[in-house]
Design a protein around this motif. Structure first.
Motif, PDB file in Angstrom:
ATOM      1  N   ASP A 189      42.532  49.950  44.635  1.00  0.00           N
ATOM      2  CA  ASP A 189      42.342  51.202  43.911  1.00  0.00           C
ATOM      3  C   ASP A 189      41.611  50.976  42.588  1.00  0.00           C
ATOM      4  N   LEU A 190      41.942  49.905  41.889  1.00  0.00           N
ATOM      5  CA  LEU A 190      41.246  49.514  40.662  1.00  0.00           C
ATOM      6  C   LEU A 190      40.958  48.024  40.765  1.00  0.00           C
ATOM      7  N   VAL A 191      39.740  47.634  40.404  1.00  0.00           N
ATOM      8  CA  VAL A 191      39.360  46.227  40.451  1.00  0.00           C
ATOM      9  C   VAL A 191      38.794  45.824  39.097  1.00  0.00           C
ATOM     10  N   PHE A 192      39.416  44.821  38.499  1.00  0.00           N
ATOM     11  CA  PHE A 192      38.962  44.239  37.248  1.00  0.00           C
ATOM     12  C   PHE A 192      38.348  42.890  37.611  1.00  0.00           C
ATOM     13  N   GLY A 193      37.052  42.895  37.916  1.00  0.00           N
ATOM     14  CA  GLY A 193      36.362  41.725  38.450  1.00  0.00           C
ATOM     15  C   GLY A 193      36.461  40.463  37.631  1.00  0.00           C
ATOM     16  N   PRO A 194      35.992  40.475  36.380  1.00  0.00           N
ATOM     17  CA  PRO A 194      36.026  39.228  35.608  1.00  0.00           C
ATOM     18  C   PRO A 194      37.442  38.671  35.419  1.00  0.00           C
ATOM     19  N   ALA A 195      38.425  39.538  35.304  1.00  0.00           N
ATOM     20  CA  ALA A 195      39.807  39.091  35.127  1.00  0.00           C
ATOM     21  C   ALA A 195      40.472  38.757  36.464  1.00  0.00           C
ATOM     22  N   LYS A 196      39.829  39.136  37.551  1.00  0.00           N
ATOM     23  CA  LYS A 196      40.366  38.931  38.899  1.00  0.00           C
ATOM     24  C   LYS A 196      41.748  39.575  39.055  1.00  0.00           C
ATOM     25  N   VAL A 197      41.809  40.873  38.762  1.00  0.00           N
ATOM     26  CA  VAL A 197      43.031  41.652  38.934  1.00  0.00           C
ATOM     27  C   VAL A 197      42.711  42.804  39.886  1.00  0.00           C
TER      28      VAL A 197
END
Length: 148
Positions: free
Chosen positions: A64-72
């Motif tokens: 649903d939400l992707v925080f790419g650089p943080a890999k979350v």
């Protein structure tokens, strides 16, 4: 000829009636109210993310939400479709099909978690009934921790 007689579900269809079919087709798979509220709260904290995106391009599953650089990767799971232990109620019609569908969803969720974790991602899952503010705070804390 098309349109003659009462509506009949296609062979092997999950729809037990035309009304049930319309109801099931109207259920959103993204941009649900709980997702929207949590996204708004997370965005207000200055965090940016991708919506309904694949964390791993090779994996045909979206978070649903992707925080790419943080890999979350964040999932806000619906109580019915993902088998919430508190709120899931087995269906009264076509019970076998729907119970198996929910069981497959749960198994797919666990497999998704495993694959993402093996690739170094942090997976956060929340139920749709959980408090939006608490979810947003947990997401923000995890993302900020992973960015350090």
């Amino acid at each position: 000829m098309a349109g003659e007689g009462p509506w009949q579900p296609p062979e092997g269809s999950w729809a037990s009636s035309a009304a049930r079919r319309r109801n099931m087709q109207a259920i959103r798979s993204r941009d649900t109210k709980p997702e929207w509220i949590i996204r708004r709260l997370v965005h207000a904290q200055g965090l940016r993310y991708r919506v309904a995106a694949r964390p791993l391009p090779r994996l045909r599953r979206t978070a649903d939400l992707v925080f790419g650089p943080a890999k979350v990767a964040v999932f806000i799971d619906g109580c019915y479709w993902h088998g919430c232990p508190e709120h899931y109620v087995p269906p009264k019609t076509n019970e076998g099909y729907w119970s198996e569908k929910v069981a497959r969803n749960i198994a797919r969720d666990r497999d998704t978690d495993r694959q993402l974790e093996e690739a170094g991602w942090l997976v956060l899952r929340f139920w749709e009934h959980e408090g939006s503010e608490a979810c947003a705070a947990a997401i923000a804390a995890a993302v900020q921790e992973r960015r350090r």
